[in-house]
Design a protein around this motif. Structure first.
Motif, PDB file in Angstrom:
ATOM      1  N   ALA A 141      15.347 -12.638   8.424  1.00  0.00           N
ATOM      2  CA  ALA A 141      16.443 -11.870   7.696  1.00  0.00           C
ATOM      3  C   ALA A 141      17.058 -12.507   6.589  1.00  0.00           C
ATOM      4  O   ALA A 141      17.847 -11.754   5.656  1.00  0.00           O
ATOM      5  N   SER A 142      17.025 -13.763   6.384  1.00  0.00           N
ATOM      6  CA  SER A 142      17.449 -14.288   5.172  1.00  0.00           C
ATOM      7  C   SER A 142      16.586 -13.883   3.933  1.00  0.00           C
ATOM      8  O   SER A 142      17.090 -13.735   2.750  1.00  0.00           O
ATOM      9  N   ARG A 143      15.445 -13.654   4.156  1.00  0.00           N
ATOM     10  CA  ARG A 143      14.523 -13.140   2.987  1.00  0.00           C
ATOM     11  C   ARG A 143      14.856 -11.801   2.893  1.00  0.00           C
ATOM     12  O   ARG A 143      14.962 -11.543   1.411  1.00  0.00           O
ATOM     13  N   ILE A 144      15.034 -10.942   3.705  1.00  0.00           N
ATOM     14  CA  ILE A 144      15.651  -9.608   3.496  1.00  0.00           C
ATOM     15  C   ILE A 144      16.946  -9.764   2.882  1.00  0.00           C
ATOM     16  O   ILE A 144      17.007  -8.931   1.597  1.00  0.00           O
ATOM     17  N   ALA A 145      17.930 -10.598   3.038  1.00  0.00           N
ATOM     18  CA  ALA A 145      19.186 -10.652   2.252  1.00  0.00           C
ATOM     19  C   ALA A 145      18.898 -11.033   0.942  1.00  0.00           C
ATOM     20  O   ALA A 145      19.671 -10.547  -0.111  1.00  0.00           O
ATOM     21  N   LEU A 146      18.004 -11.935   0.545  1.00  0.00           N
ATOM     22  CA  LEU A 146      17.709 -12.571  -0.853  1.00  0.00           C
ATOM     23  C   LEU A 146      16.998 -11.298  -1.710  1.00  0.00           C
ATOM     24  O   LEU A 146      17.277 -10.784  -2.751  1.00  0.00           O
ATOM     25  N   LEU A 147      15.934 -10.563  -0.955  1.00  0.00           N
ATOM     26  CA  LEU A 147      15.369  -9.520  -1.481  1.00  0.00           C
ATOM     27  C   LEU A 147      16.234  -8.342  -1.897  1.00  0.00           C
ATOM     28  O   LEU A 147      16.434  -7.554  -3.124  1.00  0.00           O
ATOM     29  N   HIS A 148      17.286  -8.057  -1.006  1.00  0.00           N
ATOM     30  CA  HIS A 148      18.077  -7.090  -1.205  1.00  0.00           C
ATOM     31  C   HIS A 148      19.075  -7.422  -2.214  1.00  0.00           C
ATOM     32  O   HIS A 148      19.395  -6.470  -3.014  1.00  0.00           O
ATOM     33  N   SER A 149      19.383  -8.716  -2.665  1.00  0.00           N
ATOM     34  CA  SER A 149      20.420  -9.024  -3.308  1.00  0.00           C
ATOM     35  C   SER A 149      19.456  -9.004  -4.617  1.00  0.00           C
ATOM     36  O   SER A 149      20.196  -8.311  -5.761  1.00  0.00           O
ATOM     37  N   LEU A 150      18.328  -9.295  -4.809  1.00  0.00           N
ATOM     38  CA  LEU A 150      17.742  -8.903  -6.207  1.00  0.00           C
ATOM     39  C   LEU A 150      17.379  -7.570  -6.563  1.00  0.00           C
ATOM     40  O   LEU A 150      17.316  -7.159  -7.636  1.00  0.00           O
ATOM     41  N   ALA A 151      17.236  -6.566  -5.558  1.00  0.00           N
ATOM     42  CA  ALA A 151      17.072  -5.124  -5.769  1.00  0.00           C
ATOM     43  C   ALA A 151      18.374  -4.798  -6.379  1.00  0.00           C
ATOM     44  O   ALA A 151      18.257  -3.624  -7.007  1.00  0.00           O
ATOM     45  N   ASN A 152      19.546  -5.155  -5.806  1.00  0.00           N
ATOM     46  CA  ASN A 152      20.716  -4.657  -6.317  1.00  0.00           C
ATOM     47  C   ASN A 152      20.903  -5.160  -8.088  1.00  0.00           C
ATOM     48  O   ASN A 152      21.313  -4.179  -8.699  1.00  0.00           O
ATOM     49  N   ILE A 153      20.448  -6.392  -8.336  1.00  0.00           N
ATOM     50  CA  ILE A 153      20.470  -6.675  -9.510  1.00  0.00           C
ATOM     51  C   ILE A 153      19.473  -6.031 -10.146  1.00  0.00           C
ATOM     52  O   ILE A 153      19.980  -5.637 -11.492  1.00  0.00           O
ATOM     53  N   GLU A 154      18.481  -5.651 -10.075  1.00  0.00           N
ATOM     54  CA  GLU A 154      17.503  -4.611 -10.668  1.00  0.00           C
ATOM     55  C   GLU A 154      17.974  -3.289 -10.912  1.00  0.00           C
ATOM     56  O   GLU A 154      17.874  -2.574 -11.861  1.00  0.00           O
ATOM     57  N   GLN A 155      18.715  -2.741  -9.977  1.00  0.00           N
ATOM     58  CA  GLN A 155      19.426  -1.488 -10.120  1.00  0.00           C
ATOM     59  C   GLN A 155      20.459  -1.569 -11.264  1.00  0.00           C
ATOM     60  O   GLN A 155      20.401  -0.467 -12.184  1.00  0.00           O
ATOM     61  N   TRP A 156      21.118  -2.446 -11.263  1.00  0.00           N
ATOM     62  CA  TRP A 156      22.124  -2.795 -12.275  1.00  0.00           C
ATOM     63  C   TRP A 156      21.320  -3.128 -13.641  1.00  0.00           C
ATOM     64  O   TRP A 156      21.802  -2.597 -14.736  1.00  0.00           O
ATOM     65  N   ALA A 157      20.327  -3.651 -13.685  1.00  0.00           N
ATOM     66  CA  ALA A 157      19.421  -3.893 -14.942  1.00  0.00           C
ATOM     67  C   ALA A 157      18.815  -2.703 -15.442  1.00  0.00           C
ATOM     68  O   ALA A 157      18.947  -2.532 -16.691  1.00  0.00           O
ATOM     69  N   ILE A 158      18.483  -1.804 -14.944  1.00  0.00           N
ATOM     70  CA  ILE A 158      18.099  -0.605 -15.278  1.00  0.00           C
ATOM     71  C   ILE A 158      19.178   0.376 -15.890  1.00  0.00           C
ATOM     72  O   ILE A 158      19.119   0.738 -17.203  1.00  0.00           O
ATOM     73  N   ASP A 159      20.292   0.242 -15.375  1.00  0.00           N
ATOM     74  CA  ASP A 159      21.560   0.704 -16.109  1.00  0.00           C
ATOM     75  C   ASP A 159      21.758   0.102 -17.425  1.00  0.00           C
ATOM     76  O   ASP A 159      22.433   0.541 -18.237  1.00  0.00           O
ATOM     77  N   LEU A 160      21.743  -1.279 -17.337  1.00  0.00           N
ATOM     78  CA  LEU A 160      22.078  -2.119 -18.556  1.00  0.00           C
ATOM     79  C   LEU A 160      21.107  -1.792 -19.486  1.00  0.00           C
ATOM     80  O   LEU A 160      21.568  -1.716 -20.864  1.00  0.00           O
TER      81      LEU A 160
END
Length: 423
Positions: free
Chosen positions: A222-241
């Protein structure tokens, strides 16, 4: 000219053609140290003109990770040996043999100067401009998007389309499609467009303040999923940036009056494509762990930096690419060790791919920051330090991934002065 001379000239032309010698232009047209020449098969070449008035040619793409050698520096190693140094990771390639001290090998081509004309021995025709594909039957976007008129089919048109696309999977698909069309020469113009104040997001996302997001330490699934989820959110913003910096600053003129070089936009198209790849890898891994993107809350803290630097390209490069993305390099070793300790090899592989690409993104920000400063006769280090103090809250905090930052070209003089001095 009598018939005999005409036949002789024709025969000599055939010999040159059959020998794969291609004239690329007059010697006087290649005063720059490095000039990129485009090939119809995508295997582009960089023509190097050294200070001793000699010419060399090799593949323009670094065999390490595809870095643009045409933006590299020429270094003299002594004993007549010169190398072309990749701007991304500083791999050096001998102009004469293509060999690198790092063990890599680049393809070199024979160059001759005949009556002030440059000839390169290669199987493909070469030109100074990208060669557009003649077959555009597969050029339509694979996602539902409004097809532009020919005058609208520009890089900035699609940048704003992607920024306004809320679904991350569609955002990824469209990004990769536009990247392919730009690289192939199907999209030829940068154009101009007004980006949205903030990119669109799906309505079912729960958005919280950055400090309220629980990222986990990777000790449980569950903790690894939370960390991967946080990274995926950052990557989505990085696409837009990446698309925002293209659209928002497309009409920027340097103090010299010159526009940004085309390579600037090509570099950030690549960054956008990398970020899209990263999101896809993370989203796939989250699914493999029986979850999905959007199952947990996300934050939009990264976009605040975009808003704060929307008026200043140098500030955008400094904060987003040379502070935030460099910080991503700093936390990589610890993040990787958490997943490795749990035997999560699949996630480790994903993180390693992201890390290698992010080094090139920091390098891209640094490269264009220093380019603009040099063109405008600014001191790079003092300008960077001043901008960070203006647009970044607080001091930069160790530990720093010194090796990763150095690989990207960011040596300690860039960031150590921004660390809080000892009391």
């Amino acid at each position: 000219m009598d018939p005999f001379e005409e036949n002789l000239v024709a025969a000599l032309r055939e010999i040159v053609k059959d020998g794969n010698w291609h004239c690329v232009g007059k010697k006087c047209d290649f005063d720059s140290p490095c000039t990129k020449l485009y090939s119809e098969d995508g295997e582009h070449i960089v023509l190097v003109h050294t200070e001793d008035d000699r010419f060399w040619a090799m593949d323009s793409s670094c065999p390490h990770e595809g870095g643009p050698l045409d933006l590299g520096d020429i270094e003299d190693l002594g004993d007549g040996k010169r190398v072309l140094v990749c701007p991304w990771h500083h791999f050096d390639f001998c102009l004469e043999t293509g060999a690198s001290s790092m063990g890599l090998q680049n393809q070199v081509y024979e160059v001759r100067v005949v009556q002030d004309m440059i000839y390169i021995n290669t199987q493909n025709e070469l030109c100074l401009s990208p060669i557009p594909e003649t077959d555009t039957s597969n050029g339509k976007l694979s996602v539902d998007a409004v097809e532009p008129s020919p005058s609208e089919d520009t890089l900035c048109f699609w940048a704003t389309k992607i920024l306004c696309t809320p679904d991350p999977k569609e955002k990824v698909a469209m990004t990769l499609e536009v990247q392919e069309r730009w690289n192939s020469g199907e999209i030829t113009e940068v154009g101009q467009a007004t980006p949205p104040v903030q990119p669109s997001r799906k309505e079912n996302l729960t958005v919280l303040q950055p400090g309220k997001i629980k990222r986990g330490k990777g000790g449980t699934q569950a903790s690894r999923i939370a960390l991967l989820h946080s990274l995926a959110n950052i990557e989505q913003w990085a696409i837009d940036l990446s698309w925002d910096v293209i659209a928002r600053f497309s009409s920027v003129r340097l103090d010299t009056g010159e526009p940004l070089p085309r390579q600037f936009f090509s570099d950030f198209v690549k960054v956008a494509g990398d970020e899209a790849k990263h999101y896809h890898l993370l989203e796939t891994r989250i699914t493999e762990l029986d979850s999905f993107f959007g199952a947990l809350p996300v934050h939009n803290g990264l976009w605040q930096s975009a808003t704060d630097t929307s008026h200043n390209l140098l500030a955008r490069l400094a904060i987003v690419h040379m502070v935030h993305e460099a910080r991503g390099l700093d936390v990589h070793p610890q993040t990787l060790s958490r997943f490795a300790a749990q035997g999560d090899c699949s996630s480790v592989e994903v993180l390693e791919v992201i890390y290698r690409d992010e080094i090139t993104h920091v390098a891209a920000g640094l490269r264009w920051f220093t380019y603009i400063c040099s063109q405008e006769e600014r001191d790079c280090l003092s300008t960077f330090h001043d901008l960070v103090k203006q647009h970044f809250k607080g001091y930069l905090k160790p530990p720093f991934n010194t090796e990763g930052r150095k690989t990207a070209g960011m040596t300690e003089e860039w960031y150590v002065p921004l660390v809080k001095p000892p009391s």
